[in-house]
Each structure stands twice: as C-alpha cells, then as structure tokens.
Design a protein around this motif. Structure first.
Motif, PDB file in Angstrom:
ATOM      1  N   HIS A  20       0.376  -1.059   0.264  1.00 25.12           N
ATOM      2  CA  HIS A  20       0.300   0.322   0.264  1.00 25.12           C
ATOM      3  C   HIS A  20       0.713   1.631  -0.363  1.00 25.12           C
ATOM      4  O   HIS A  20       0.513   2.572  -0.560  1.00 25.12           O
ATOM      5  N   GLN A  24       0.786   3.772  -2.816  1.00 20.80           N
ATOM      6  CA  GLN A  24      -0.108   4.838  -2.829  1.00 20.80           C
ATOM      7  C   GLN A  24       1.308   5.939  -2.893  1.00 20.80           C
ATOM      8  O   GLN A  24       0.652   7.643  -3.619  1.00 20.80           O
ATOM      9  N   GLU A 388      -3.865  -0.831   4.481  1.00 21.18           N
ATOM     10  CA  GLU A 388      -3.642   0.197   3.837  1.00 21.18           C
ATOM     11  C   GLU A 388      -4.344   1.470   5.040  1.00 21.18           C
ATOM     12  O   GLU A 388      -3.630   2.777   5.327  1.00 21.18           O
TER      13      GLU A 388
END
Length: 399
Positions: A20, A24, A388
């Motif tokens: 994640h 991101q 996340e």
C-alpha cells in the motif's frame, strides 16, 4: 543504506503495508526486512486458511470494521489476481442447551456487523448442510470461505516488488536507535537508516517495539494451536467448515473442522502455551523465552484465571483420545484412528502486566516508529484493510 520506510516483518500484514505504501506513493523507497529466508514463514504460513466473515466480533471494534472492509477487498483482490478461494460457508453448531444464549449473541453480532444471508438453522437443517454433524441448533454463515494465505502474501510481495520495493531476507533486527529525524536499524550483518520504521514483527513485535519504547506495557504470549488431518477415506464426514459455539469464558474458538482450499480436511486447533515463540511442537523449547513468559506478571494472572481450561487444553495436546472426544461433540462418527498428525501454528497474543489479553488490534506510535503489537485473527482476512490503514497513518506522519 538510507531509505524512507523500513518495515520489519515479511508476514501478510507487513507485506500488505509495504504494497500500500508503494501503491499510494511509488516515489517512496520502501524496504521489508525479513529474518527468515522467505516470506510468510510463521503466523501467516501456519494459518488455517479461513476467510472470516466477522460474525464473532464486537460491532464497532477495529476487528469488526477491518474484517468487513478487508473481506471485501480480499475477494476483489483475489478475483483480479487469480488467487484461488472458495466461499463455501460454515455452520456454527450448538450441541447443548446452555450454549444457545451464546449462539444467539453471535447471531445478533453477525446482523449488527452487516452479514447478509446468515440464518439460524434447526437440528434437521444442520444435517442438510453437514450430514454427519450432530447439534440441536446452529447458524449458517454463507460468507465464510477458504484460501491459501501464503499465496496471497506472495502476490502482495510480487506487486510490491513490481512497484520498485525491496525485500531483504535473513535480516533479523537486533537494535533500533532513534536519531534526530530518522532511525538507525541494526541487523546481524547490515545497518540501515530510515526516516520511518513500521514494526510488523508478529511473534516478536513486542521485543522490536521495546527497542524504541522500553516502557511499553505489552508482552507477546505464544499459544500453539495443533491440528490433526482427517484421513483421506474419512474426508466425506466433512463437507465444508463446522465450528462449535465458543466458550465465552475462554479466549479461543475451540476445535473445529476445516476443509482446505487445496484439498484435505483439518481438525483442530487446541490452544496451549508454546514453550518457544516459534515452538510448533511440544518438544520445541526455548528456555529463555519460556522463562520470560512464565515470569511475566500478566501471564501469571491469565494462568490463574484460566487454569482449569488451560490444563484441559494441555492434556488434550498429549492425549489423542481426549482430542477425538472433543471432535465427537460435532461429528460422533469420527474415531481416533481417522486422525493423522497435522500442522501447528503459534498465535501471538498480546498481554499487559495486569493480565488483560488484547482482543483487538494494537498499534502504538512514537517519534519515528509505528508498532503493530497485536494483529490477531482475522488479521489475514483483514490484511488489505489493515495494511491500507497503517500505510495511511505512515504517509500522514511523512507529510
């Protein structure tokens, strides 16, 4: 070697967090340090392979929230990445009348957690789902499934590496020193400097956390869960998953039957104190770790509270006859000779000095470090949601 983020631990939660972070913000440099020679060697690799629905968890808890969100994310992820799974459903079975109030409470929690399609079933309907199972009442949970979490972890790792991340093996963290705006991480043969450290060390998460916060009131207690495999010719006794109503006075689910996604049926686990943090048999003893556990005031309080159940679990660990008798509550036809020695896993159970066993995720932050000190079941099911959330927390600190 200087980097933006170092994640300690190559289990499913650490790998999800790493994936994640890079997903991101691909420009970040992220390294996973794993003390073993490959990923997912311990809690993840010894997981029973169940996709949990969230029916047991207190509504509004991190467990319940992450399980629901993580469940949906996991199914979508597996569909998109060709990871095999089977939403076969499970039944929770009451075999005695005094279990019915507890079972009703579980059913109400399932409804509160948004589980659609769960239903109470009669003794007759139990037989429709599981012809060889006996009970007076049950719950059908269609959301429950089976999967191989090592395969899931490998896919997380593959995607993380494709995004430019690094996984370094045989890198056991021995010390962490806090610098002004970073941390220095020392392994047995390398030294790293990182702006941020995320501790996902599982069974050793407390020890890693105390490298930067010596006053942290958390200790990991290792509890081993042992399984038997049902012989091939008797696998017909179990269609999918059969669970008992858990004992509300004991913090474990009880022995149950689980069909595996790659074939075979497991029966178990019990829950016994492991004599080493990675003690997968009752013959594996690490005296230093065992004395640390026995000398911990929190463990002593837990042992005093649950001594009767704990002694029975220990007896069942050494007695196949006693283990079989527990299984016969659900499937009376099962016999001792139908069981073959199977696998075992060790659960990292966080406990404080007062004897409080953490029933939810524990995440502690200090200057440049995020410590994930308790990631109990359903951490594997919830791994995408947990990763996340940890990544979002880390990126917020990094901004």
């Amino acid at each position: 070697m200087k980097t933006d983020f170092i994640i300690i631990g190559g289990g499913i939660v650490g790998l999800s967090t790493a994936y994640h972070l890079k997903k991101q913000n691909p420009r970040l440099s992220v390294i996973v340090l794993e003390k073993e020679s490959k990923i997912a060697m311990h809690q993840t690799g010894h997981n029973s392979g169940v996709i949990h629905s969230g029916i047991y968890y207190k509504p509004g808890s991190l467990k319940a929230i992450n399980c629901k969100k993580g469940y949906d994310q996991l199914i979508q992820f597996c569909d998109e990445n060709d990871v095999k799974y089977d939403l076969c459903g499970k039944i929770i079975v009451a075999t005695e009348k005094d279990e019915l109030p507890v079972m009703s409470g579980i059913y109400e929690r399932g409804l509160a957690n948004g589980l659609v399609g769960i239903k109470k079933i009669s003794a007759h309907e139990i037989k429709e789902f599981e012809p060889h199972c006996t009970g007076i009442e049950g719950i059908w949970v269609p959301q429950t499934g089976i999967i191989d979490y090592q395969e899931v972890s490998q896919k997380y790792a593959d995607l993380f590496l494709q995004l430019g991340g690094e996984i370094l093996f045989e890198q056991k963290v021995e010390d962490i020193n806090s610098l002004e705006d970073s941390s220095e991480i020392q392994t047995q043969n390398k030294r790293f400097e990182s702006r941020w450290v995320i501790n996902c060390a599982g069974l050793y998460s407390d020890k890693v956390a105390k490298m930067t916060d010596s006053n942290l009131d958390v200790q990991i207690l290792p509890f081993r869960g042992e399984y038997f495999n049902i012989k091939k010719e008797k696998e017909y006794l179990v269609k999918n998953l059969i669970y008992p109503v858990p004992n509300p006075n004991f913090p474990f689910l009880g022995v149950h039957f689980t069909r595996m996604v790659h074939g075979g049926v497991e029966a178990g686990p019990n829950a016994v104190l492991a004599f080493a943090r990675e003690g997968y048999t009752n013959k594996m003893i690490n005296w230093k770790e065992l004395f640390e556990t026995l000398g911990h005031s929190g463990f002593q309080k837990v042992a005093l509270k649950y001594w009767k159940d704990g002694m029975y679990e220990m007896y069942r660990s050494y007695s196949k006859t006693a283990f079989t008798k527990a299984l016969q509550r659900l499937i009376p036809e099962i016999q001792k000779e139908d069981l073959e020695d199977g696998s075992a896993g060790v659960r990292a159970q966080a406990c404080d000095s007062k004897g409080n066993l953490s029933d939810d995720f524990l995440i502690f932050e200090n200057k440049n470090v995020i410590n994930v000190c308790n990631a109990p079941s359903p951490a594997a099911t919830s791994s995408l949601a947990i990763g996340e959330s940890i990544a979002a927390l880390a990126l917020k600190k990094n901004s």
